[in-house]
Motif scaffolding. Structure first.
Motif, mmCIF file in Angstrom:
data_model
loop_
_atom_site.group_PDB
_atom_site.id
_atom_site.type_symbol
_atom_site.label_atom_id
_atom_site.label_comp_id
_atom_site.label_asym_id
_atom_site.label_seq_id
_atom_site.Cartn_x
_atom_site.Cartn_y
_atom_site.Cartn_z
ATOM 1 N N LEU A 77 0.820 -1.215 0.000
ATOM 2 C CA LEU A 77 0.000 0.000 0.000
ATOM 3 C C LEU A 77 0.856 1.268 0.000
ATOM 4 O O LEU A 77 0.425 2.307 -0.484
ATOM 5 N N GLN A 78 2.060 1.178 0.506
ATOM 6 C CA GLN A 78 2.906 2.359 0.624
ATOM 7 C C GLN A 78 3.837 2.565 -0.572
ATOM 8 O O GLN A 78 4.542 3.576 -0.633
ATOM 9 N N VAL A 79 3.837 1.640 -1.528
ATOM 10 C CA VAL A 79 4.778 1.713 -2.648
ATOM 11 C C VAL A 79 4.634 3.022 -3.424
ATOM 12 O O VAL A 79 5.621 3.719 -3.677
ATOM 13 N N ASP A 89 11.098 5.072 -9.417
ATOM 14 C CA ASP A 89 10.130 4.254 -10.129
ATOM 15 C C ASP A 89 9.452 3.308 -9.139
ATOM 16 O O ASP A 89 10.127 2.684 -8.312
ATOM 17 N N SER A 90 8.137 3.194 -9.240
ATOM 18 C CA SER A 90 7.410 2.356 -8.280
ATOM 19 C C SER A 90 7.762 0.874 -8.431
ATOM 20 O O SER A 90 7.681 0.118 -7.465
ATOM 21 N N SER A 91 8.176 0.435 -9.614
ATOM 22 C CA SER A 91 8.544 -0.985 -9.778
ATOM 23 C C SER A 91 9.806 -1.316 -8.974
ATOM 24 O O SER A 91 9.939 -2.427 -8.449
ATOM 25 N N SER A 96 11.853 -4.029 -4.132
ATOM 26 C CA SER A 96 12.532 -3.974 -2.837
ATOM 27 C C SER A 96 11.637 -4.526 -1.728
ATOM 28 O O SER A 96 12.112 -5.245 -0.837
ATOM 29 N N VAL A 97 10.353 -4.190 -1.780
ATOM 30 C CA VAL A 97 9.406 -4.721 -0.781
ATOM 31 C C VAL A 97 9.357 -6.236 -0.876
ATOM 32 O O VAL A 97 9.446 -6.944 0.136
ATOM 33 N N GLU A 98 9.258 -6.767 -2.098
ATOM 34 C CA GLU A 98 9.188 -8.219 -2.279
ATOM 35 C C GLU A 98 10.478 -8.901 -1.812
ATOM 36 O O GLU A 98 10.436 -9.992 -1.249
#
Length: 113
Positions: A77-79, A89-91, A96-98
């Motif tokens: 949700l915070q990306v 870039d959001s990707s 990084s989250v993954e």
């Protein structure tokens, strides 16, 4: 409580304010009590499943609201917000989250939800 009071009345039609209470009225009263109690239990559960409920948990999940161990759903949700704030870039943020999600240990610990 009223149900117990009515159950202890033997061979007597229950009365309330001088009016005899029939079986249908008792059933409607119990239905009201059950629906009211059901709403008290059901509505917070439904609210926690909505996106607004999830965002609320992100703020209140720890004493400071800055718990480093957030759920993968909270991270996702915070990306967009983090990507915009960091001009990235959001990707890249999503990757990084993954990469930093801690998976189950030994296959039986708490699910990262």
């Amino acid at each position: 409580m009223a149900g117990m009071h009515i159950a202890f009345m033997v061979r007597r039609t229950p009365e309330y304010l001088g009016k005899k209470i029939q079986a249908g009225e008792v059933q409607m009263a119990m239905l009201f009590v059950l629906v009211f109690a059901g709403n008290i239990l059901l509505m917070p559960g439904v609210a926690m499943l909505t996106p607004a409920g999830l965002e609320g948990r992100m703020v209140t999940s720890s004493g400071s609201g800055l718990d480093p161990h957030i759920s993968p759903a909270n991270g996702s949700l915070q990306v967009a917000r983090v990507a915009q704030a960091r001009h990235m870039d959001s990707s890249a943020i999503r990757a990084s989250v993954e990469r930093h999600v801690e998976r189950r240990q030994f296959g039986f610990s708490v699910s990262p939800a």
